[in-house]
Design a protein around this motif. Structure first.
Motif, PDB file in Angstrom:
ATOM      1  N   GLU A  90      -2.803 -41.064 -48.711  1.00  0.00           N
ATOM      2  CA  GLU A  90      -2.132 -40.220 -47.730  1.00  0.00           C
ATOM      3  C   GLU A  90      -2.694 -40.512 -46.343  1.00  0.00           C
ATOM      4  N   VAL A  91      -1.834 -40.463 -45.343  1.00  0.00           N
ATOM      5  CA  VAL A  91      -2.248 -40.589 -43.945  1.00  0.00           C
ATOM      6  C   VAL A  91      -1.737 -39.376 -43.191  1.00  0.00           C
ATOM      7  N   VAL A  92      -2.604 -38.750 -42.413  1.00  0.00           N
ATOM      8  CA  VAL A  92      -2.217 -37.571 -41.639  1.00  0.00           C
ATOM      9  C   VAL A  92      -2.684 -37.754 -40.202  1.00  0.00           C
ATOM     10  N   ALA A  93      -2.173 -36.920 -39.329  1.00  0.00           N
ATOM     11  CA  ALA A  93      -2.618 -36.943 -37.942  1.00  0.00           C
ATOM     12  C   ALA A  93      -4.114 -36.652 -37.879  1.00  0.00           C
ATOM     13  N   ASP A  94      -4.772 -37.264 -36.913  1.00  0.00           N
ATOM     14  CA  ASP A  94      -6.226 -37.097 -36.806  1.00  0.00           C
ATOM     15  C   ASP A  94      -6.641 -35.632 -36.837  1.00  0.00           C
ATOM     16  N   GLU A  95      -5.920 -34.814 -36.094  1.00  0.00           N
ATOM     17  CA  GLU A  95      -6.305 -33.411 -35.974  1.00  0.00           C
ATOM     18  C   GLU A  95      -6.058 -32.609 -37.255  1.00  0.00           C
ATOM     19  N   ASP A  96      -5.313 -33.181 -38.187  1.00  0.00           N
ATOM     20  CA  ASP A  96      -4.998 -32.471 -39.431  1.00  0.00           C
ATOM     21  C   ASP A  96      -5.863 -32.909 -40.603  1.00  0.00           C
ATOM     22  N   LEU A  97      -6.692 -33.933 -40.409  1.00  0.00           N
ATOM     23  CA  LEU A  97      -7.402 -34.522 -41.538  1.00  0.00           C
ATOM     24  C   LEU A  97      -8.337 -33.538 -42.223  1.00  0.00           C
ATOM     25  N   ALA A  98      -9.189 -32.881 -41.466  1.00  0.00           N
ATOM     26  CA  ALA A  98     -10.182 -31.995 -42.077  1.00  0.00           C
ATOM     27  C   ALA A  98      -9.515 -30.889 -42.881  1.00  0.00           C
ATOM     28  N   ALA A  99      -8.485 -30.279 -42.302  1.00  0.00           N
ATOM     29  CA  ALA A  99      -7.803 -29.189 -42.996  1.00  0.00           C
ATOM     30  C   ALA A  99      -7.112 -29.688 -44.257  1.00  0.00           C
ATOM     31  N   ARG A 100      -6.483 -30.859 -44.189  1.00  0.00           N
ATOM     32  CA  ARG A 100      -5.784 -31.395 -45.354  1.00  0.00           C
ATOM     33  C   ARG A 100      -6.773 -31.752 -46.457  1.00  0.00           C
TER      34      ARG A 100
END
Length: 264
Positions: free
Chosen positions: A185-195
């Motif tokens: 999975e790839v997510v926006a940088d700002e969403d990584l920790a939460a995901r």
């Protein structure tokens, strides 16, 4: 936790997060950091309250691999410690990740190179930030792979692709990593920790005894015949069929409710 720690540890519910914390050096691996990481991985594996582990980095990088400044400094001083680090540090760290009896998630928040990339490959699941990239740069410094990369990388992307990435020392950005199966999975940088925390919490609430056996059967099957894999699966199913989690899952299914797994 203090900002001087080379490795930060935090617990949220049943999830333990380990953060490589040398951001100014791109979380490159000194002897101190390697020893701390190994100790924390072993502690998390043994802690019955921890049911999922997240490994990530502080700042803009996941991990740049070996700290070459310390490496060359020790060699120039006549200290052969760098020549022992694979045996003393890297191999045990990878074993601790692969053999952890609970899911390990690598939240790759930026560049991951060398041993740092290999740690991510050893994890059960990999989530990458859009800015992340992976680099097997061993050939560039006249070395071969370590930290289990020769074993893990080709199992993720195949022999041909693994050889290409190692021989050419070609970086792989997050989009290509997703396309070739290097990450899930790839997510926006700002969403990584939460995901990463969301996924880890989901796994922590699952049948962790089953997860441990799933990891074990997959690892065993990677080097076994069909008959050996069938025997391993048989043994795992026999053991798991007697667990409280299995009985709970069946009862929940029959009664149309959500199961409450305890890991027992």
């Amino acid at each position: 936790m203090t900002t001087e720690d080379v490795l930060l540890r935090s617990d949220s519910g049943r999830v333990r997060t380990l953060i490589l914390n040398r951001p100014k050096a791109y979380n490159s691996l000194t002897v101190e950091l390697k020893e701390r990481l190994l100790a924390e991985l072993r502690d998390a594996s043994a802690d019955q309250e921890v049911r999922a582990i997240v490994l990530t980095g502080a700042g803009k990088a996941f991990c740049a691999g070996q700290d070459l400044k310390q490496h060359i400094g020790l060699l120039q001083a006549g200290d052969d410690a760098p020549l022992r680090t694979v045996t003393q540090h890297y191999n045990p760290i990878v074993r601790a990740i692969v053999e952890a009896p609970k899911p390990v998630i690598a939240a790759v928040n930026g560049p991951a190179a060398g041993a740092g990339a290999a740690f991510a490959y050893a994890a059960d699941l990999r989530i990458a930030a859009a800015s992340a990239n992976f680099l097997m740069a061993f050939a560039s410094v006249g070395l071969g792979p370590d930290s289990g990369a020769s074993w893990t990388l080709q199992r993720l992307v195949g022999y041909g692709r693994a050889a290409e990435l190692m021989l050419l020392a070609r970086p792989v950005d997050s989009a290509e990593a997703l396309r070739i199966g290097l990450v899930g999975e790839v997510v926006a940088d700002e969403d990584l920790a939460a995901r990463a925390q969301e996924l880890a919490a989901k796994l922590a609430g699952g049948p962790t005894a089953a997860y441990a056996r799933i990891k074990g059967t997959l690892t065993a099957a990677a080097e076994s015949t069909l008959e050996e894999a069938l025997a391993e699966e048989d043994a795992a199913q026999t053991a798991l069929g007697a667990t409280a989690d299995h009985r709970e899952a069946v009862d929940a299914f029959v009664n149309k409710r959500k199961p409450d797994f305890t890991g027992a």
